[in-house]
Design a protein around this motif. Structure first.
Motif, short mmCIF file in Angstrom:
data_model
loop_
_atom_site.label_atom_id
_atom_site.label_comp_id
_atom_site.label_asym_id
_atom_site.label_seq_id
_atom_site.Cartn_x
_atom_site.Cartn_y
_atom_site.Cartn_z
N SER A 187 0.85 -1.19 0.00
CA SER A 187 0.00 0.00 0.00
C SER A 187 0.88 1.24 0.00
O SER A 187 2.09 1.16 0.30
CB SER A 187 -0.91 0.03 1.24
N GLY A 188 0.26 2.37 -0.29
CA GLY A 188 0.97 3.64 -0.16
C GLY A 188 1.35 3.89 1.29
O GLY A 188 2.41 4.46 1.57
N THR A 189 0.50 3.47 2.20
CA THR A 189 0.78 3.66 3.62
C THR A 189 2.03 2.86 4.03
O THR A 189 2.90 3.38 4.75
CB THR A 189 -0.43 3.20 4.47
N ASP A 237 5.20 12.44 -0.37
CA ASP A 237 3.98 11.63 -0.45
C ASP A 237 3.28 12.02 -1.76
O ASP A 237 2.47 12.94 -1.81
CB ASP A 237 3.09 11.91 0.76
N ALA A 280 1.30 10.05 -3.32
CA ALA A 280 0.24 9.03 -3.44
C ALA A 280 -0.78 9.42 -4.52
O ALA A 280 -1.29 8.56 -5.22
CB ALA A 280 -0.47 8.85 -2.10
N GLN A 281 -1.05 10.73 -4.62
CA GLN A 281 -2.07 11.21 -5.55
C GLN A 281 -1.47 11.71 -6.86
O GLN A 281 -2.21 12.14 -7.74
CB GLN A 281 -2.85 12.37 -4.89
N SER A 314 0.67 5.63 -4.36
CA SER A 314 -0.38 4.68 -3.95
C SER A 314 -1.10 4.17 -5.19
O SER A 314 -1.35 4.94 -6.12
CB SER A 314 -1.38 5.38 -3.03
N LYS A 343 -7.09 5.80 -6.78
CA LYS A 343 -5.99 6.66 -7.21
C LYS A 343 -5.91 6.70 -8.74
O LYS A 343 -6.68 6.04 -9.43
CB LYS A 343 -4.67 6.19 -6.58
#
Ligand SMILES: *Cc1c(COP(=O)(O)O)cnc(C)c1O
Length: 386
Positions: A66-68, A170, A172-173, A194, A199
């Motif tokens: 995951s991105g997390t 980050d 992610a987006q 992510s 996304k």
């Protein structure tokens, strides 16, 4: 999904950012299943990592669950831990702050720039000065590229370089976005993407860490792979994590990556259309408008009620009645019960955006019919407010 009613599909829900998956993804996934390799050393995951690294122009990539998980690994790799703080924009998804907390470091929040929603570099500069003066070890500044628009790296990077503080990006987006010709995700010591279901491209669940630092990526790879030492028996010197991306999902990612440019083009076309629509509506603006490098992951309209004569929530309710999803931007982290007692440098900008913004359907998988429904719904609402 709710059952279709009325035959014409008029009440089909229209989502903000539904997955854009079709026959190509199906064929890649089937091919991976039939190849019979299910371990992370299989060819699909290696190829996906190489392809993402090549796409964004970075030395190394590590596929994660995951991105997390990617944020967690990135933060450990730059040395975040119990004796440190990490500066986090207050306007972000909770995963950004949570990953800091996993390491034992303390998140300290910083407010955002009203025009873009990205971190306020001026305010950050003051905050870093105060943290350093107070003797705090600042392990990293987390830069979040909100809605796909890159942070002002021309100002952020020299500031962090001058204080010797690593930047963790980050993105992610922001996969596929650029800033001065360089790809999002590549501005800090380490960056992450992510591939979660909503996304810009998806592997249903997944993420990736990217960096030019071979040692950093090797360390993250080791930790993400149960910290298993390279000996024939199971040997462990560190507490590891089981964070690798499934190789089957990597196959899905390879199909998506090949379509990334066309998916971005579709989101940009939607952004252009929203921009034209709201240009003539007093008291409204598109967050982060006028950035040709944005992948336009989500388009958010910001409404000034005194000038517009209506609130973002009124438009949201009108769209909801038509089965069209919309959502305010993230509730700032300093307002979240779980983080309410943390240190924060605030101007009120994130609170204001949370109260006055609405993210609109932005996905590349929206059908032409769904897009027409969204625009007809907004137009109808605006005419009713004249
Ligand atoms: C989606 C997102 C994440 C988390 O990614 P997951 O793959 O869902 O774990 C982190 N940060 C930001 C800004 C995000 O939008």
């Amino acid at each position: 999904m709710a059952p279709r009613s009325g035959g014409a599909g008029v009440t089909d829900p229209v989502y903000l950012s539904p997955p854009d998956i079709g026959e190509l993804e199906e064929s890649y996934l089937l091919r991976a299943i039939r190849a019979g390799r299910f371990d992370p050393d299989g060819p699909e995951l290696n190829a996906f990592e190489r392809e993402v690294a090549a796409r964004v122009g970075v030395g190394y990539a590590l596929g994660l669950s995951s991105g997390t998980a990617a944020l967690h690994m990135a933060l450990l790799a730059v040395g975040a831990g119990p004796d440190s703080v990490v500066v986090v924009p207050t306007l972000t998804f909770a995963a950004t702050a949570n990953a800091v907390t996993y390491t034992g470091a303390e998140p300290v929040f910083v407010d955002c720039d009203t025009a873009t929603g990205n971190l306020d570099v001026e305010l950050l500069s003051d905050l870093l000065g105060r943290l350093v003066d107070a003797g705090r070890r600042v392990a990293a500044v987390l830069a979040v590229d909100i809605n796909g628009r890159c942070v002002d790296y021309d100002r952020l990077l020299p500031l962090c370089a001058a204080t010797g503080i690593p930047v963790v990006e980050d993105a992610a987006q922001a996969l596929g976005s650029t800033y001065r010709g360089r790809c999002a995700g590549t501005f800090g010591q380490v960056g992450i993407y992510s591939f979660s279901h909503n996304k810009i491209m998806t592997t249903s669940a997944g993420g990736m860490l990217v960096s030019d630092d071979a040692t950093l990526v090797a360390r993250a790879r080791h930790l993400a792979n149960q910290a298993r030492e390279p000996v024939p028996h199971y040997e462990h010197r560190d507490v590891g994590y089981n964070y690798r991306l499934s190789t089957l999902l990597a196959a899905l990612g390879r199909a998506q990556l090949g379509r990334l440019d066309s998916m971005i083009a579709r989101r940009q076309a939607l952004r252009d259309r929203y921009t034209r629509l709201f240009a003539s509506v007093p008291g409204t603006r598109i967050l982060g408008a006028g950035d040709p490098g944005s992948n336009c992951w989500l388009t958010s309209v910001v409404v000034e009620p005194e000038r517009a004569g209506w609130q973002a929530g009124h438009l949201a309710a009108h769209l909801a009645a038509l089965g069209v999803e919309s959502r305010p931007m993230w509730k700032p982290m300093h307002r979240q019960p779980v983080y309410a007692d943390r240190q924060a440098a605030l101007t009120g900008a994130a609170d204001q955006l949370f109260a006055s913004s609405l993210s609109l359907p932005s996905g590349s998988a929206l059908t032409d019919n769904q897009v027409e429904r969204v625009f007809a719904g907004i137009t109808e609402f605006l005419e009713g407010r004249r």
